[in-house]
Structures are given as structure tokens and as C-alpha cells.
Design a protein around this motif. Structure first.
Motif, PDB file in Angstrom:
ATOM      1  N   GLU A 172       0.831  -1.210   0.000  1.00 52.28           N
ATOM      2  CA  GLU A 172       0.000   0.000   0.000  1.00 52.28           C
ATOM      3  C   GLU A 172       0.864   1.258   0.000  1.00 52.28           C
ATOM      4  O   GLU A 172       0.541   2.239  -0.703  1.00 52.28           O
ATOM      5  CB  GLU A 172      -0.917  -0.023   1.220  1.00 52.28           C
TER       6      GLU A 172
ATOM      7  N   SER B 204      -5.244   3.129  -3.277  1.00 49.63           N
ATOM      8  CA  SER B 204      -4.255   2.148  -2.818  1.00 49.63           C
ATOM      9  C   SER B 204      -4.866   1.198  -1.792  1.00 49.63           C
ATOM     10  O   SER B 204      -4.630  -0.027  -1.827  1.00 49.63           O
ATOM     11  CB  SER B 204      -3.052   2.881  -2.222  1.00 49.63           C
TER      12      SER B 204
ATOM     13  N   ILE C 119       0.855   4.262  -2.911  1.00 48.51           N
ATOM     14  CA  ILE C 119       0.635   5.681  -2.583  1.00 48.51           C
ATOM     15  C   ILE C 119       1.762   6.539  -3.163  1.00 48.51           C
ATOM     16  O   ILE C 119       1.521   7.626  -3.714  1.00 48.51           O
ATOM     17  CB  ILE C 119       0.521   5.861  -1.054  1.00 48.51           C
TER      18      ILE C 119
ATOM     19  N   ILE D  89      -4.570   7.606  -1.680  1.00 45.16           N
ATOM     20  CA  ILE D  89      -4.755   6.801  -0.468  1.00 45.16           C
ATOM     21  C   ILE D  89      -5.954   5.874  -0.619  1.00 45.16           C
ATOM     22  O   ILE D  89      -5.888   4.672  -0.328  1.00 45.16           O
ATOM     23  CB  ILE D  89      -4.899   7.727   0.757  1.00 45.16           C
TER      24      ILE D  89
END
Length: 498
Positions: free
Chosen positions: A233, A246, A237, A243
Motif C-alpha cells: 500500500e 491504494s 501511494i 490513499i
């Protein structure tokens, strides 16, 4: 007295010779005369007295003519020996021997020489005489040539061939020709698609290297656990996917393969499928409505986003499918904007409506709309000046252009295209928000994907605003902007073959 006649004759002859006279008769042989002696010589002794019985000398004997004296040759008259005079040419040297003449080479191999006459080919009694020469008439060939209809034979036969109608032959030829054209267009479309996908993958090379390289470092025979998902993640990003996007991608991946040992290629394929699902709803094309005639597209964006170049590339795409396009140079604030659009108009074959620098952009858009309607153009692309989203007075000018266009058509502008530079990253979210508040933005065009490692911003914009992405640009060439395809973009973003 001397009685000897011979003596007298000799005396008389001597005397006449001395006096230079000649007593010859006609027919007598000439006698030698003695020339007069010069004065420098001595005078001979006086002659003896002649006898009185000599007859007198005849008075009618003419004096003999005097012979001219022979001049003595001087030293300048006789040339020295072995010395050629100026008038004498130099004796020529020996002539070079010429090579013997040879027969010219024949025009083609195996042909006899021109000087050699082959014996005549006389046919024997068993050979029939050759038929007269008849030139062969060339028949036209090619896919566009309709084959002639062969008439049936007049001779009766056991099974005469059926007569083929001309309409049937032409219908068969048209069907075959249509099939060839379809196959050719399909092959050309496949080639162009392969070329575009190659350019798209090269344009997204920086973004895919960042994402694919990071995934390869994370997953080397590693289980997909919580630690791996958290690192993945963070990587998404930093790749400008946002955000929310992801988190959504990692959750979808954990639901499918959590706890399993996965490879980097499997993770990339799974992420590409999830990204394609996010991009699929926004992958749309501009639909040109012929009922508007012209279909007005207002192009806006901040300074340096590539609006003018995008207009030229869109005009090229519309022209390639048969639309009549007109351009309006509404960026009257920038010095070289008008000239730049006029150059692009010449390259694409589109007329450009322009005014001097500093003219009112709204009145120019109104005039361009009227001219495009009179010319029955299909599309009118209006360029606008670059405006910063934090300048209220500049944004109000954009609202004015929209109000003026609505005087001619309440639905105008029919599309408002916002051009975004992929290099700005997350700042693109702020630009979309401000322009949506001022004008009715109907779609996006993402440019400069080839010079940035932030290609993931397209996924973030699609997840947040749900605005259609009409086109993407991966270069400065005329063919480097195409319609947006979700699957091709997603796989190219993650370094996979599209």
C-alpha cells in the motif's frame, strides 16, 4: 693572192666570229659566237691586213643578242648542308600501330555478333511455314478491374456451360472486393494498435519501472501477509495512485490471495485487473452529435498543461474519421498562442479563426461559432488562455465565454474538456475541483505521460471524480494522443504486455 678557197673561208669565218656576225643561211647549224671581252682584259694583237679581193661585208646582218651574265651565287643563296630551312617541316615520326578491329559485343548473351550474319533458317519440306505474327493485347489486372463476361460458345456441344449473367458477376466481384477491403482495414488497425500500445508502454516506462520494480523487490517467494500488504500500500501511494485507491487495491488483493505464497508477476497481474476495473467506467470517447452542427468543444486548463497541442491532436483524430473541423484561437493573452495554433491548423488542414493579440476572447468565440455554423462544420475546438485556479478574475473570463456561446445555443459549449499535465501529480485533484466549480467540465485529457513517473494519478482521478477520460497523450507527435483504453493503460502501468 691566195688561191686556196678553204683558207679564205676560214679567214672570213674567223673574222666574222671576231666581229660577232653570223653568215649562216637558213638551215645551217648554229655556230658558237665569242662574247665581247671586258675592258679589263688585254686587247689582242691587231688583225693582219685583209686582201683587197675580199667582198664587202653585208650590211643587213643583225647583231646577235647578248646573253645575260650568270650571277655568282652568294653565301646567302646556298643553304648550309644538313640544315633544314624554316619552311621545311619536321619529318614525322613513325605512326603508332592500331589494334585490329573487333566486332561489337552482342546486346544479350548468346546473340551472334552484328558482323556475323547467321545462315537463314530455311524450313524444310516437312516444316509448315510459320504463322503470321500477332501482338498479344495486354489485359488489365488488379482488384478494381471487373472481369468480362464470357459469352457462351455458338458451337453446339454435349454439355454447354451455363450462361452467367453480368449482374451476378459484378455482385460476386463486389463481395470479394469488400472482403479484401475489410481484411486490409483489420490488418491496418491491428498494426496501428500494436504501434500505439508500444508507444503507450514506452510513455509509461518511468511509472511502470517504479511500480513493477518495487513489487519485484517486495515479493520474492513471500507470503501475502499483513506486513506485505502494508508495504504494498505504501508503494502504491508513492506511485500517485492515491490513499483511497491504494487501500482499495490492497484489500481486493488480500481477499483473493491472503496467506498464500505469491510471486511478483502474480501480484502485478492481480493489481492490473483491479486497476482496469477502476478505470473501466471512465474510459469513454467524445461523442460528436450531428444535431448540434457544430459540436462546440471548449478546451481549458492551467498554463503549460498543453492545451494548444491537445487541440491540434484532437483535430487530427476528428479529421481522420471524416469530420470537418474548425479551430478558434481564443488564447489572446499569450504572445505566440495565435501563431502556434495557426501552424497546427495548416498541418491538420483545419481553418483557424483568429484576432490580434489582446482582443476579447468571448467575442472571438461568438464569431467563430457563427462562422462554423455557416460553414456547416462538424466540430469547433475553442482554445482558451491558461488560467491559474487561484486567480478569480481570470476564471471569471472563462465563465464569460460560456455565457456568450449560450446566446447562440443554450446547450453550448456542448463539451468542456479539461487538460491536465500528468507531471503535477496530486495537484491535479485541486485543478479539477476549481474548474468544475467555474464551468461544467465534461471530460479530461491527460498529457505528458511520457515525461513523468506519476502515471498513477489517472487512477486516483477516476476513483475520486468519476469524470470521463477522453484521451491520453504520450508524446509530442501528431499520433501520440489516442482514446483512453482502461485495460491497456492498467497493464502498461504495471509493466505487463497490453
Amino acid at each position: 693572192m691566195n688561191d686556196n678557197p678553204l683558207r679564205q673561208t676560214e679567214k672570213r669565218g674567223w673574222l666574222r666570229r671576231a666581229l660577232g656576225r653570223d653568215d649562216r643561211r637558213d638551215g645551217d647549224p648554229p655556230q658558237t659566237t665569242i662574247a665581247m671581252l671586258p675592258e679589263a682584259q688585254t686587247v689582242p694583237d691587231p688583225l693582219p691586213d685583209l686582201p683587197p679581193d675580199l667582198p664587202p661585208l653585208p650590211s643587213d646582218v643583225p647583231e646577235p643578242p647578248r646573253e645575260p651574265a650568270i650571277p655568282t651565287p652568294g653565301p646567302d643563296l646556298i643553304p648550309p648542308p644538313d640544315t633544314p630551312g624554316p619552311e621545311m617541316p619536321v619529318p614525322p615520326g613513325p605512326e603508332p600501330e592500331l589494334p585490329p578491329p573487333t566486332a561489337p559485343e552482342p546486346e544479350y548473351p548468346g546473340a551472334p555478333s552484328p558482323g556475323v550474319i547467321p545462315p537463314p533458317a530455311t524450313p524444310g519440306p516437312e516444316m509448315p511455314p510459320p504463322p503470321p505474327f500477332q501482338p498479344e493485347i495486354p489485359r488489365p489486372i488488379g482488384p478494381d478491374v471487373v472481369p468480362p463476361v464470357i459469352p457462351p460458345s455458338k458451337l453446339p456441344g454435349p454439355d454447354p456451360a451455363p450462361v452467367v449473367a453480368r449482374d451476378a458477376v459484378q455482385a460476386e466481384w463486389i463481395a470479394r472486393r469488400s472482403q479484401e477491403v475489410r481484411a486490409k482495414l483489420a490488418a491496418q488497425e491491428t498494426t496501428e494498435k500494436a504501434g500505439w500500445l508500444g508507444r503507450l508502454r514506452r510513455g509509461l516506462g518511468r511509472s511502470s519501472a517504479k511500480l513493477a520494480g518495487g513489487i519485484g523487490d517486495l515479493f520474492v517467494k513471500r507470503k501475502l501477509d499483513d506486513a506485505a500488504l502494508e508495504e504494498l500500500e505504501d508503494l502504491l501511494i508513492t506511485g500517485d495512485l492515491g490513499i483511497e485507491t491504494s487501500a482499495r487495491l490492497t484489500k481486493a488483493l488480500s481477499d483473493a490471495r491472503f496467506g498464500d505464497e505469491v510471486s511478483a508477476d502474480e501480484v502485478r497481474v492481480a493489481l492490473a485487473d483491479e486497476v482496469a476495473k477502476v478505470l473501466a467506467p471512465v474510459a469513454q470517447t467524445i461523442t460528436i452529435n450531428d444535431a448540434y452542427r457544430p459540436h462546440v468543444i471548449l478546451v481549458c486548463g492551467v498554463n503549460g498543461s498543453g492545451k494548444t497541442t491537445t487541440i491540434a491532436k484532437l483535430a487530427h483524430l476528428f479529421r481522420s474519421v471524416g469530420f470537418q473541423v474548425m479551430l478558434a484561437a481564443g488564447d489572446t493573452f499569450r504572445a505566440a498562442a495565435i501563431e502556434q495554433l495557426q501552424i497546427w491548423g495548416e498541418r491538420t488542414g483545419c481553418p483557424v479563426i483568429a484576432r490580434p493579440q489582446g482582443a476579447d476572447a468571448a467575442s472571438l468565440a461568438f464569431e467563430a461559432f457563427e462562422q462554423a455554423k455557416a460553414a456547416k462544420a462538424h466540430v469547433l475546438l475553442i482554445d482558451t488562455a491558461g488560467r491559474l485556479q487561484n486567480k478569480a478574475h481570470l476564471m471569471s473570463e472563462l465563465e464569460k465565454i460560456c455565457r456568450v456561446l449560450k446566446k447562440l445555443d443554450e446547450r453550448a459549449p456542448h463539451d468542456c474538456l479539461l487538460v491536465l499535465d500528468a507531471g503535477v501529480g496530486q495537484n491535479a485533484h485541486n485543478q479539477v475541483e476549481v474548474f468544475r466549480n467555474m464551468v461544467d467540465v465534461t471530460g479530461l485529457a491527460i498529457t505528458k505521460l511520457d515525461g513523468s513517473a506519476k502515471g498513477g494519478v489517472v487512477v486516483a482521478l477516476a476513483e475520486r471524480f468519476k469524470l470521463p477520460v477522453y484521451a491520453i497523450g504520450v508524446g509530442e507527435g501528431m499520433d501520440d494522443m489516442r482514446a483512453f483504453d482502461a485495460r491497456s493503460y492498467a497493464r502498461s502501468l504495471l509493466g505487463l504486455d497490453a
